[in-house]
Design an enzyme around this catalytic site. Structure first.
Site, mmCIF file in Angstrom:
data_model
loop_
_atom_site.group_PDB
_atom_site.id
_atom_site.type_symbol
_atom_site.label_atom_id
_atom_site.label_comp_id
_atom_site.label_asym_id
_atom_site.label_seq_id
_atom_site.Cartn_x
_atom_site.Cartn_y
_atom_site.Cartn_z
ATOM 1 N N ASP A 171 -2.987 -27.079 4.914
ATOM 2 C CA ASP A 171 -1.603 -27.318 5.324
ATOM 3 C C ASP A 171 -1.490 -27.776 6.773
ATOM 4 O OD1 ASP A 171 -2.362 -25.049 6.641
ATOM 5 O OD2 ASP A 171 -0.727 -23.786 5.916
ATOM 6 N N CYS A 203 -5.144 -25.315 8.949
ATOM 7 C CA CYS A 203 -6.310 -24.633 8.379
ATOM 8 C C CYS A 203 -7.273 -24.111 9.442
ATOM 9 C CB CYS A 203 -7.038 -25.550 7.399
ATOM 10 S SG CYS A 203 -7.649 -27.094 8.107
ATOM 11 N N HIS A 242 -11.296 -30.431 6.650
ATOM 12 C CA HIS A 242 -10.672 -29.153 6.307
ATOM 13 C C HIS A 242 -11.579 -28.031 6.793
ATOM 14 C CE1 HIS A 242 -8.356 -26.157 4.181
ATOM 15 N NE2 HIS A 242 -9.442 -25.744 3.554
#
Length: 291
Positions: free
Chosen positions: A152, A155, A271
């Site tokens: 989102d 992270c 990520h």
């Protein structure tokens, strides 16, 4: 022939990774420019177009060079097309693209390029599987496993939050990161530059970036991790498959906070996940916290 195919796969993997990283950079650039600032938004569009054109030209030249060295490789054109389609899927979704996707999924199977879609999905899936397998081996050797963190834009901060023994909000981590960077301008400013000119940020531009760390869901970078290591006075290690484990804040003696950096798990690019202790024959309950 097999050597040629392996070389082709390595090149495709690298191109895909470079485009994912470029899209992550572009997304961060877009977030950092207010929508009501028409002058900066106009310049942003020019910067994005230039960056994408440069990368497209670079990749095209590499593809052409590879094609010349392997004239009998009949699969190259189709795989190149698959990669281009995959890169489009890695861009942040828009209303128009979402509508087109719904229409495509609603179309009869015979009207959709099934073979292309299958190849591109298999390619991306293979990258993900390989990355996950390598990470599992690295973490398993340390009796660790990944702990999923929501993708989102927060992270990195959420992964840090998960590692800490005390309670803290993501908003607080962002605030203290920005404040530390503002107080130590000379340590961070040289690493920021204008994407168009290559010139180092002015102090005002840097301070505006720090403001955006607090106000916007701006992706975290190694520079923010450096600031966080100082704020927490704790080392932070980042485990990844593309390069050796990165340790930030080695001057501190506390047990490091451990993050996992992934290239292929999320379609929008990089990520961060957290880690937890690997359960060993436990029945029920949850794994104990690492820190």
């Amino acid at each position: 022939m097999e050597d040629s195919q392996r070389e082709q796969e390595r090149m495709i993997r690298r191109h895909h990774l470079e485009k994912i990283e470029l899209q992550a950079r572009i997304q961060a650039m877009k977030i950092s420019v207010p929508k009501n600032d028409k002058k900066r938004r106009k310049q942003l569009l020019l910067d994005v177009a230039r960056l994408e054109a440069q990368m497209e030209q670079k990749h095209q030249q590499e593809m052409e060079k590879f094609r010349e060295s392997c004239p009998d490789n009949s699969n190259l054109d189709s795989v190149t097309e698959d990669l281009a389609k995959m890169d489009l899927e890695n861009q942040p979704p828009s209303v128009l693209r979402a509508q087109k996707r719904r229409e495509r999924m609603a179309a009869p199977q015979r009207e959709r390029p099934g073979s292309v879609a299958e190849v591109e999905m298999e390619l991306l899936a293979s990258f993900r599987r390989e990355e996950e397998e390598k990470l599992a081996a690295i973490l398993g050797s340390r009796n660790l496993e990944m702990k999923d963190i929501p993708a989102d834009h927060h992270c990195m901060y959420r992964a840090i939050q998960d590692q800490l023994m005390f309670s803290v909000t993501v908003e607080s981590l962002r605030y203290h990161t920005a404040m530390y960077m503002r107080k130590h301008v000379d340590d961070f400013l040289p690493f920021f530059s204008d994407p168009e000119t290559g010139n180092t940020y002015s102090q005002d531009e840097f301070l505006s970036y720090c403001d955006d760390i607090v106000r916007c869901p701006l992706w975290g970078t190694q520079l923010e991790l450096r600031a966080l290591s100082h704020v927490l006075q704790t080392p932070i290690e980042v485990i990844q498959t593309e390069s050796p484990t990165l340790v930030i804040g080695e001057e501190y003696t506390k047990k490091p906070l451990t993050l996992v950096y992934l290239h292929y798990t999320c379609n929008l690019g990089e990520h961060y996940n957290s880690v937890k202790q690997l359960e060993a024959g436990a029945v029920g309950g949850t794994a104990p916290r690492l820190f």
